[in-house]
Design a protein around this motif. Structure first.
Motif, short mmCIF file in Angstrom:
data_model
loop_
_atom_site.label_atom_id
_atom_site.label_comp_id
_atom_site.label_asym_id
_atom_site.label_seq_id
_atom_site.Cartn_x
_atom_site.Cartn_y
_atom_site.Cartn_z
N GLU A 177 35.26 34.05 34.43
CA GLU A 177 35.67 32.64 34.30
C GLU A 177 37.10 32.52 33.78
O GLU A 177 37.87 31.68 34.24
N ALA A 178 37.47 33.37 32.82
CA ALA A 178 38.84 33.34 32.28
C ALA A 178 39.85 33.72 33.36
O ALA A 178 40.93 33.12 33.45
N ALA A 179 39.51 34.71 34.18
CA ALA A 179 40.41 35.12 35.26
C ALA A 179 40.53 34.04 36.32
O ALA A 179 41.62 33.78 36.84
N LEU A 180 39.41 33.36 36.65
CA LEU A 180 39.47 32.23 37.58
C LEU A 180 40.38 31.14 37.05
O LEU A 180 41.23 30.61 37.78
N ALA A 181 40.23 30.83 35.76
CA ALA A 181 41.06 29.78 35.15
C ALA A 181 42.54 30.16 35.14
O ALA A 181 43.41 29.29 35.19
N ALA A 182 42.82 31.46 35.11
CA ALA A 182 44.21 31.93 35.12
C ALA A 182 44.81 31.92 36.52
O ALA A 182 46.01 32.12 36.67
N GLY A 183 43.96 31.70 37.54
CA GLY A 183 44.48 31.58 38.90
C GLY A 183 44.15 32.71 39.84
O GLY A 183 44.59 32.72 40.99
N TRP A 184 43.36 33.70 39.40
CA TRP A 184 42.95 34.79 40.28
C TRP A 184 41.80 34.34 41.16
O TRP A 184 40.99 33.50 40.75
N SER A 185 41.68 34.89 42.36
CA SER A 185 40.58 34.53 43.26
C SER A 185 39.33 35.32 42.88
O SER A 185 39.41 36.38 42.25
N SER A 186 38.20 34.82 43.31
CA SER A 186 36.93 35.50 43.06
C SER A 186 36.94 36.92 43.63
O SER A 186 36.46 37.86 43.00
N ASN A 187 37.47 37.07 44.83
CA ASN A 187 37.52 38.40 45.46
C ASN A 187 38.42 39.35 44.68
O ASN A 187 38.09 40.53 44.51
N GLU A 188 39.57 38.86 44.21
CA GLU A 188 40.47 39.70 43.42
C GLU A 188 39.81 40.15 42.13
O GLU A 188 39.88 41.32 41.74
N ILE A 189 39.12 39.22 41.48
CA ILE A 189 38.46 39.53 40.21
C ILE A 189 37.34 40.55 40.42
O ILE A 189 37.25 41.54 39.70
N ALA A 190 36.50 40.31 41.42
CA ALA A 190 35.39 41.22 41.69
C ALA A 190 35.91 42.62 42.01
O ALA A 190 35.38 43.62 41.52
N HIS A 191 36.95 42.70 42.82
CA HIS A 191 37.53 44.00 43.15
C HIS A 191 38.06 44.69 41.89
O HIS A 191 37.80 45.88 41.68
N SER A 192 38.77 43.96 41.06
CA SER A 192 39.34 44.55 39.85
C SER A 192 38.27 45.02 38.88
O SER A 192 38.38 46.10 38.30
#
Length: 72
Positions: free
Chosen positions: A33-48
């Protein structure tokens, strides 16, 4: 910071992986949720998150699950 509960028992037991999943769920969701709020996409976050987990397994010293000869 999210508190992560300990396993129910120190030894291996049938639902230990499911209990670990449940224990980590809140912390991982908070990071997501914090990464989404910072502007990252769901796919980018899941990959990371997937890549970070893989890297953590590689650097754990004496990881007998990955290297049966570790610690010998």
């Amino acid at each position: 910071m999210t508190i992560i509960p300990s396993p129910k028992r120190p030894e291996n037991y049938a639902d230990r992986i499911a209990d670990c999943d449940n224990a980590l769920d809140g912390a991982v969701r908070a990071i997501f949720e914090a990464a989404l709020a910072a502007g990252w996409s769901s796919n980018e976050i899941a990959h990371s998150i997937r890549m970070l987990a893989y890297r953590c397994l590689q650097v754990v010293p004496n990881n007998k699950e990955l290297n049966p000869q570790a610690g010998q």
